[in-house]
Design a protein around this motif. Structure first.
Motif, mmCIF file in Angstrom:
data_model
loop_
_atom_site.group_PDB
_atom_site.id
_atom_site.type_symbol
_atom_site.label_atom_id
_atom_site.label_comp_id
_atom_site.label_asym_id
_atom_site.label_seq_id
_atom_site.Cartn_x
_atom_site.Cartn_y
_atom_site.Cartn_z
ATOM 1 N N LEU A 77 76.441 -1.564 70.395
ATOM 2 C CA LEU A 77 76.253 -0.895 68.780
ATOM 3 C C LEU A 77 75.195 0.433 69.150
ATOM 4 O O LEU A 77 74.586 0.619 70.403
ATOM 5 C CB LEU A 77 75.265 -2.005 68.594
ATOM 6 C CG LEU A 77 75.736 -3.427 68.262
ATOM 7 C CD1 LEU A 77 74.782 -4.315 67.529
ATOM 8 C CD2 LEU A 77 77.209 -3.096 67.417
ATOM 9 N N LYS A 99 71.433 -7.566 65.528
ATOM 10 C CA LYS A 99 72.980 -7.864 65.966
ATOM 11 C C LYS A 99 72.998 -9.330 65.553
ATOM 12 O O LYS A 99 72.247 -10.064 66.049
ATOM 13 C CB LYS A 99 72.928 -7.747 67.539
ATOM 14 C CG LYS A 99 74.379 -7.909 68.128
ATOM 15 C CD LYS A 99 74.338 -7.533 69.529
ATOM 16 C CE LYS A 99 75.433 -7.789 70.371
ATOM 17 N NZ LYS A 99 75.627 -7.323 71.729
ATOM 18 N N PHE A 100 74.182 -9.577 65.073
ATOM 19 C CA PHE A 100 74.579 -11.136 64.641
ATOM 20 C C PHE A 100 75.178 -11.666 65.825
ATOM 21 O O PHE A 100 76.340 -11.253 66.285
ATOM 22 C CB PHE A 100 75.112 -11.135 63.451
ATOM 23 C CG PHE A 100 74.325 -10.579 62.257
ATOM 24 C CD1 PHE A 100 73.252 -10.701 61.988
ATOM 25 C CD2 PHE A 100 75.144 -9.505 61.573
ATOM 26 C CE1 PHE A 100 72.491 -10.082 60.769
ATOM 27 C CE2 PHE A 100 74.445 -8.773 60.536
ATOM 28 C CZ PHE A 100 73.237 -9.411 60.122
ATOM 29 N N GLY A 121 80.740 -13.831 70.083
ATOM 30 C CA GLY A 121 80.251 -13.242 68.602
ATOM 31 C C GLY A 121 81.272 -12.108 68.457
ATOM 32 O O GLY A 121 80.678 -10.961 67.844
ATOM 33 N N TRP A 122 82.537 -12.360 68.146
ATOM 34 C CA TRP A 122 83.319 -11.410 67.830
ATOM 35 C C TRP A 122 83.518 -11.503 66.191
ATOM 36 O O TRP A 122 83.614 -12.663 65.765
ATOM 37 C CB TRP A 122 84.879 -11.867 68.228
ATOM 38 C CG TRP A 122 85.932 -10.846 68.109
ATOM 39 C CD1 TRP A 122 86.822 -10.655 67.049
ATOM 40 C CD2 TRP A 122 86.264 -9.724 68.957
ATOM 41 N NE1 TRP A 122 87.437 -9.705 67.266
ATOM 42 C CE2 TRP A 122 87.288 -9.040 68.442
ATOM 43 C CE3 TRP A 122 85.793 -9.432 70.209
ATOM 44 C CZ2 TRP A 122 88.011 -7.952 69.123
ATOM 45 C CZ3 TRP A 122 86.354 -8.299 70.700
ATOM 46 C CH2 TRP A 122 87.461 -7.489 70.153
ATOM 47 N N PRO A 123 83.195 -10.465 65.554
ATOM 48 C CA PRO A 123 83.391 -10.433 64.066
ATOM 49 C C PRO A 123 84.475 -10.650 63.209
ATOM 50 O O PRO A 123 85.224 -9.800 62.725
ATOM 51 C CB PRO A 123 82.598 -8.971 63.720
ATOM 52 C CG PRO A 123 82.968 -8.134 64.965
ATOM 53 C CD PRO A 123 83.169 -8.960 66.211
ATOM 54 N N ASN A 173 78.727 -8.562 62.621
ATOM 55 C CA ASN A 173 78.452 -7.690 63.638
ATOM 56 C C ASN A 173 76.977 -7.131 64.045
ATOM 57 O O ASN A 173 76.134 -7.854 64.768
ATOM 58 C CB ASN A 173 79.429 -6.531 63.476
ATOM 59 C CG ASN A 173 79.619 -5.675 64.888
ATOM 60 O OD1 ASN A 173 79.101 -6.394 66.176
ATOM 61 N ND2 ASN A 173 80.641 -4.914 64.974
ATOM 62 N N PHE A 174 76.543 -6.530 62.847
ATOM 63 C CA PHE A 174 75.207 -5.913 63.160
ATOM 64 C C PHE A 174 74.772 -5.379 61.757
ATOM 65 O O PHE A 174 75.676 -4.903 60.706
ATOM 66 C CB PHE A 174 75.039 -4.788 63.914
ATOM 67 C CG PHE A 174 75.758 -3.750 63.629
ATOM 68 C CD1 PHE A 174 75.098 -2.625 63.028
ATOM 69 C CD2 PHE A 174 77.045 -3.457 63.977
ATOM 70 C CE1 PHE A 174 75.847 -1.504 62.743
ATOM 71 C CE2 PHE A 174 77.689 -2.245 63.632
ATOM 72 C CZ PHE A 174 77.056 -1.505 62.904
ATOM 73 N N ARG A 193 84.997 -16.829 62.431
ATOM 74 C CA ARG A 193 83.694 -16.990 62.185
ATOM 75 C C ARG A 193 83.222 -17.035 60.644
ATOM 76 O O ARG A 193 82.332 -17.867 60.215
ATOM 77 C CB ARG A 193 82.680 -16.011 62.868
ATOM 78 C CG ARG A 193 82.148 -16.645 64.275
ATOM 79 C CD ARG A 193 81.369 -15.461 65.196
ATOM 80 N NE ARG A 193 80.207 -15.170 64.721
ATOM 81 C CZ ARG A 193 79.534 -13.819 64.795
ATOM 82 N NH1 ARG A 193 80.379 -12.962 65.501
ATOM 83 N NH2 ARG A 193 78.451 -13.841 64.164
ATOM 84 N N ARG A 249 87.279 -8.248 58.671
ATOM 85 C CA ARG A 249 87.206 -9.365 59.597
ATOM 86 C C ARG A 249 88.735 -9.682 60.071
ATOM 87 O O ARG A 249 89.150 -10.125 60.943
ATOM 88 C CB ARG A 249 86.769 -10.589 58.732
ATOM 89 C CG ARG A 249 85.442 -10.678 58.398
ATOM 90 C CD ARG A 249 84.505 -10.522 59.749
ATOM 91 N NE ARG A 249 82.994 -10.735 59.215
ATOM 92 C CZ ARG A 249 82.358 -11.896 59.508
ATOM 93 N NH1 ARG A 249 82.848 -12.840 60.122
ATOM 94 N NH2 ARG A 249 81.248 -11.994 59.103
#
Lengths: 317, 538
Positions: A171, B230-231, A265-267, B206-207, A271, A95
């Protein structure tokens, strides 16, 4: 120089302990706690709660819990999440890199655009360019990030379909630089635009101030060329406050990323931080807080060191 | 309810038509958006819904529940009942026959030793297991042969079919080499099971990706080659990605998003009944509410259909009983319907006859005034409060909105537990087996006290011998008919207290694009429960 560095690094230790202690106490005194989610589950009975509380060490007083945390921390053990049961370091690792990747991109874009815009605006004060740049800078600075991000998504992703609406890469596909960049553009711009606005204005003011100083007039009267005066004398001096503000800003980019990471939605860490806060995941929160605190101190130290590079008159004794 | 049924049928028809037109093909990858990320995927450690969704792709239990609410064997060969000799005469011994020939994803056989090992995991003190309810009643768990498990309980445990099942699962003993301390195991993130899918990666934030399990016992399933969850950070982001086609489906919309998505070409909604019951709880220790006539009047003065039609776009059912779905539901129970006249008459009768200048009722100089509390930040609930406030004003009651953050409201020493509130608004509904839920919310022992704040969630403070007797009866037998009657009695007694006002049950709404087909809704299972039958059309 070495002495200075050593002293500064040494000073960081008690500061870090103090910060973590305060953070730990504050976190522990928020009503709720990691067992909150369990309490609303009809299958989790009073005896289960009592057992869980003991297994998580929550039945101990705050001071004991902090002591245990600190003891493990100095040995390099950041503990385990009480929610995911995962090692905190493992959770933070990827992260942190993801956030760093986004943050550095945004910072590079900011510096690359803000410095020329700011300097040129100051040099051509009250020109058409200056007015337009000033106007745009104020606009960029005033637009809230969450709104700008949504606008970008709506326009570039949903309407035009040029860029993806969120995520870090497609993905289920192999690594590709083009793909990575496509995902990077919108969050980077969302993060960078307000700071470009701010730094353009800041640098413009700085350059204007230095421009009329005596030593600049001397430089001109010595017959130095325009580039020489501008870059050697004006910009160097104007950059000192710029770097100070930038150094304070670096950790802010880090926290400001929470909003942008959430929208796109950036990991990243932002978050994780938000999620951990909602779950009262103390070990993870402590990890993130410690990193943030460390970052603030480090970037300040870096700023102090870079003054010496920019301005040779500054000495470290 | 009727509308829901119609919509569900519509969705079925559309997906059936799609399936017919193109035929369920194998192969391909599908990406589904989830707006939450699970804490881990160990069924005994995790408690989030999203964790159940994901682990059920790979981990299986002994039994599960069909859309009609019936138990079916999964890893077990049949449902043990008194009739087939699976349950002893005293109801305390259950013999479970296991399916033969089932293998774990690595090819090792599934046997009774895995069930025994799973029990050891639940009881091992090193594991922060969320609940041992039912497991701690197991006196012994014997495995006379590889495909037989004999469980002896210390007392009758009515929901015995939920043990190692439904939202729980059987864990592979060989993976852990029999070491039942699983608290720090990588298995918790990357479980290996007997189900249709194998988990291939979990990248945080992420997923999570799955690949078809070649050793799955049903040869042609799953239809897809791989499935990616997918998150995304929010429902709004999920909707945006559904519209751009970046994902083929998304889990869990809210009602207010339905109008937005309904008319998007290529997007289909799946609407499922649920037991998520929104209710008002009246604090029985409040002097105003000690008079049952006042409580009844409040219930009668609220027009629930306004909430459903205006705030939920008609996408909810008016609730009249605590048990709204499943075998324990009793159609004959009904909380009184909207009736302002009767409400006014009851309040007059109760002595609230004077009025102040603003028309608020008074009795002995006291105003008919009370607070309502719900967690802050929930827009739907905030609007519902205002509607109810206006409706109660019509009968001369002044309800003041006093919301607090969720962590304060539900805290161990919070207002609900301490009984320092007037009316609370919350969502909570029973499982297919409503026993545990009824006990936690309505049983007299579940009234939290300062000494024992963890006792339970009977914050309404119902102390009714009828409720207690019915809940006790429901858990003391395995006879479903007797249990059904007991829970009917419990539900009726709860409604009769007039302190529990059911408002409406919400639907579960998920969305898919035209690209994905083969899905069916199941109110008793999680989203993606049937992902092995999903297929993509192009």
């Amino acid at each position: 120089m070495t002495n200075f560095l050593f002293r500064r690094l040494l000073e960081m230790i008690p500061l870090l302990v103090g910060i973590t202690l305060i953070v730990f106490i504050v976190l522990s005194s928020i009503p709720g706690g990691p067992l909150t989610a369990y309490r609303s589950n009809p299958n989790v009975r009073a005896e289960d709660l009592a057992r869980l509380s003991q297994q998580m060490g929550l039945d101990q007083p705050v001071v004991v819990r902090y002591g245990r945390w600190l003891l493990r921390f100095v040995q390099g053990d950041w503990g385990y999440s009480v929610i995911t049961q995962q090692a905190v370091l493992e959770m933070l690792g990827q992260r942190f890199l993801n956030t760093l990747y986004l943050m550095v991109s945004a910072l590079i874009v900011t510096v690359i655009l803000a410095i020329p815009l700011g300097v040129y605006s100051a040099v051509k004060q009250y020109s058409g360019f200056d007015y337009i740049a000033t106007g745009l800078a104020f606009m960029a600075y005033s637009i809230p990030g969450f709104w700008l991000g949504l606008l970008f998504i709506l326009f570039f992703a949903v309407q035009l379909r040029w860029l993806p609406a969120g995520g870090m890469y497609t993905l289920g596909t192999d690594f590709s630089i083009i793909d990575r960049l496509r995902f990077l553009i919108l969050p980077t711009l969302t993060l960078a635009l307000p700071s470009i606005g701010f730094y353009t204005r800041y640098l413009r003011a700085g350059v204007l101030e230095v421009k009329n100083k005596d030593f600049v007039r001397t430089a001109w009267s010595k017959g130095l060329g325009e580039n020489m005066v501008l870059f050697r004398h004006v910009l160097r001096n104007a950059l000192i406050p710029f770097i100070t503000v930038l150094a304070i800003h670096v950790p802010q980019v880090f926290t400001g990323a929470i909003v942008v990471e959430t929208i796109f939605g950036w990991p990243g860490m932002g978050r994780l931080y938000w999620q951990s806060a909602l779950n009262f995941d103390y070990p993870v929160l402590m990890g993130i807080m410690t990193i943030s605190a460390g970052l603030v101190m480090l970037s300040n130290l870096l700023a102090d060191l870079s003054y010496g590079v920019i301005d040779p008159r500054i000495r470290y004794d | 309810m009727k509308l829901a049924t119609r919509l569900v049928i519509l969705v079925f028809t559309i997906s059936a038509a799609l399936a017919f037109a193109s035929g369920p093909q194998s192969g391909g990858t599908s990406t589904i958006a989830l707006w939450q990320e699970p804490e881990n995927l160990n069924p005994y450690l995790a408690i989030q819904t999203v964790s159940r969704i994901l682990r059920k792709q790979t981990l299986e239990g002994l039994f599960d529940v069909t859309p009609a609410g019936e138990y079916i064997p999964v890893l077990a060969a049949e449902i043990p009942t008194p009739q087939n000799g699976g349950v002893s005469a005293d109801g305390k011994t259950v013999t479970i026959k296991l399916k033969e020939g089932v293998t774990w994803q690595d090819g090792d056989p599934f046997t009774s030793a895995d069930v025994k090992f799973t029990f050891d995991v639940v009881m091992n003190d090193a594991n922060p297991v969320s609940s041992r309810a039912g497991y701690d009643l197991i006196e012994s768990l014997e495995t006379p042969d590889d495909y037989t498990v004999v469980i002896t309980f210390s007392e009758i445990y009515a929901p015995y079919l939920t043990l190692f099942s439904v939202d729980k699962a059987v864990l592979p003993a060989h993976y852990f080499d029999g070491n039942s301390d699983v608290s720090r195991s990588p298995f918790n993130r990357l479980p290996e099971g007997t189900g249709p899918w194998m988990i291939t990666a979990w990248e945080s934030g992420n997923f999570i990706s799955f690949e078809r399990n070649p050793n799955y016992r049903e040869a042609d399933k799953p239809l897809l080659d791989s499935l990616i969850f997918k998150f995304v950070p929010s429902r709004e982001v999920a909707t945006a990605q559904l519209r751009t086609g970046e994902v083929d489906g998304m889990w869990n919309l809210i009602e207010s998003q339905i109008p937005e998505l309904e008319n998007v070409p290529g997007v289909n909604l799946m609407i499922t009944d649920s037991t998520n019951l929104e209710f008002l709880g009246l604090n029985l220790t409040n002097p105003i509410f000690s008079d049952v006539r006042v409580r009844e009047a409040i219930g009668l003065a609220i027009d629930k259909s306004v909430l459903v039609d205006r705030l939920l776009y008609g996408r909810a059912s008016v609730a009249v009983s605590p048990i709204t779905l499943g075998w324990a539901k009793d159609e004959t129970i009904a909380a009184g319907a909207f009736d302002v006249e009767r409400a006014n008459a009851l309040l007059d009768e109760a002595g609230w006859t004077e009025r102040n200048r603003e028309g608020i009722r008074m009795k002995d100089g006291q105003l008919l005034q009370f607070d309502i509390m719900t967690p802050t930040g929930d827009r739907l609930r905030a609007l519902a409060e205002q509607v109810i406030q206006a409706q109660l004003r019509e009968v001369g009651a002044n309800m003041v909105i006093a919301n607090v953050p969720a962590n304060v409201m539900f805290a161990v020493d919070g207002p609900l537990k301490r009984g320092e509130y007037d009316i609370a608004m919350d969502t909570w509904g029973p499982d297919l087996d409503p026993g545990a839920w009824l006990q936690l919310l309505f049983y007299s022992d579940s009234i939290p006290t300062l000494e024992n704040p963890n006792a339970g969630w009977n914050f309404i403070r119902i102390n009714s011998p009828e409720v207690d007797a019915a809940v006790d009866q429901g858990r003391s037998t395995l006879d479903l008919q007797v249990r059904k009657e007991a829970y009917s009695n419990a539900a009726r007694a709860i409604v009769d207290t007039k302190a529990y006002i059911p408002l409406y049950t919400r639907f579960l709404v998920d969305a898919f694009t035209d690209r994905l087909g083969g899905y069916e809704s199941n109110p008793w299972d999680e989203f993606a429960w049937d992902s092995e039958s999903w297929f993509v059309t192009h």
